[in-house]
Design a protein around this motif. Structure first.
Motif, mmCIF file in Angstrom:
data_model
loop_
_atom_site.group_PDB
_atom_site.id
_atom_site.type_symbol
_atom_site.label_atom_id
_atom_site.label_comp_id
_atom_site.label_asym_id
_atom_site.label_seq_id
_atom_site.Cartn_x
_atom_site.Cartn_y
_atom_site.Cartn_z
ATOM 1 N N PHE A 149 0.944 -1.210 -0.031
ATOM 2 C CA PHE A 149 0.065 -0.035 0.156
ATOM 3 C C PHE A 149 0.966 1.262 0.027
ATOM 4 C CE2 PHE A 149 -2.479 -3.113 2.378
ATOM 5 C CZ PHE A 149 -3.477 -3.299 1.671
ATOM 6 N N VAL A 199 -2.505 0.493 -4.643
ATOM 7 C CA VAL A 199 -2.299 -0.773 -4.198
ATOM 8 C C VAL A 199 -1.750 -1.654 -5.098
ATOM 9 C CG1 VAL A 199 -3.483 -2.857 -3.295
ATOM 10 C CG2 VAL A 199 -4.451 -0.661 -2.694
ATOM 11 N N ASN A 227 -9.553 5.774 4.325
ATOM 12 C CA ASN A 227 -9.134 5.882 3.033
ATOM 13 C C ASN A 227 -7.805 6.688 2.745
ATOM 14 O OD1 ASN A 227 -11.715 4.584 1.710
ATOM 15 N ND2 ASN A 227 -12.605 6.099 2.934
ATOM 16 N N ARG A 279 -5.483 1.971 -8.404
ATOM 17 C CA ARG A 279 -5.741 3.173 -7.534
ATOM 18 C C ARG A 279 -6.792 2.757 -6.563
ATOM 19 N NH1 ARG A 279 -5.698 8.963 -9.088
ATOM 20 N NH2 ARG A 279 -4.834 8.176 -11.001
ATOM 21 N N ASN A 280 -6.807 3.279 -4.990
ATOM 22 C CA ASN A 280 -7.680 2.691 -4.010
ATOM 23 C C ASN A 280 -8.827 3.807 -4.479
ATOM 24 O OD1 ASN A 280 -9.015 1.971 -1.939
ATOM 25 N ND2 ASN A 280 -7.829 3.051 -0.584
ATOM 26 N N ARG A 281 -10.208 2.628 -4.399
ATOM 27 C CA ARG A 281 -11.466 3.580 -4.695
ATOM 28 C C ARG A 281 -11.729 4.389 -3.590
ATOM 29 N NH1 ARG A 281 -15.785 -0.582 -5.781
ATOM 30 N NH2 ARG A 281 -16.563 1.270 -6.430
ATOM 31 N N LYS A 282 -11.061 4.202 -2.473
ATOM 32 C CA LYS A 282 -11.338 5.183 -1.220
ATOM 33 C C LYS A 282 -13.007 5.226 -0.794
ATOM 34 C CE LYS A 282 -7.395 7.671 -1.420
ATOM 35 N NZ LYS A 282 -6.752 8.822 -0.921
#
Length: 119
Positions: free
Chosen positions: A7, A53, A48, A39-42
């Protein structure tokens, strides 16, 4: 099989595309069975903080070590390290470290805890 999950958080949100581009060179390393950069969707309700990742699957410790020793891995580090705030990594062996694999484990948890709403 070993799962390798990393991460990243960006120092500046404007650098996210550069971080993803720098990490994307890792997908050319042949030692991974599967390698994803995302990309993290948060969308998590509790936290968040993570921006990017890396998810990888490797057949053995030797394959993971060869991946980390590859010159493209070093190139990714050179590109991404100045842009990232933090990096967290975790590795685990699927056959020995996972307590419940697949949906069969979920049924075991449900049976052990009893029906929902009956106390």
């Amino acid at each position: 099989m070993i799962r390798h999950i990393v991460f990243f958080t960006a120092k500046e949100k404007a650098d996210l595309d550069r971080i993803i581009e720098g990490l994307s060179v890792l997908t050319s390393i042949t030692y991974a069975r599967r390698l994803e950069i995302a990309r993290n969707r948060k969308s998590d309700q509790l936290g968040n903080d993570i921006d990017v990742v890396v998810y990888g699957e490797f057949d053995s410790e030797a394959d993971l070590a060869a991946y980390k020793a590859h010159h493209l891995y070093q190139e990714a580090i050179r590109c991404v390290r100045p842009l990232r705030e933090s990096r967290f990594a975790a590795d685990y062996e699927l056959s020995t470290d996972v307590h419940f694999a697949g949906t069969a484990g979920l049924g075991q948890v449900a049976r052990r805890s009893g029906p929902v709403g009956r106390e």
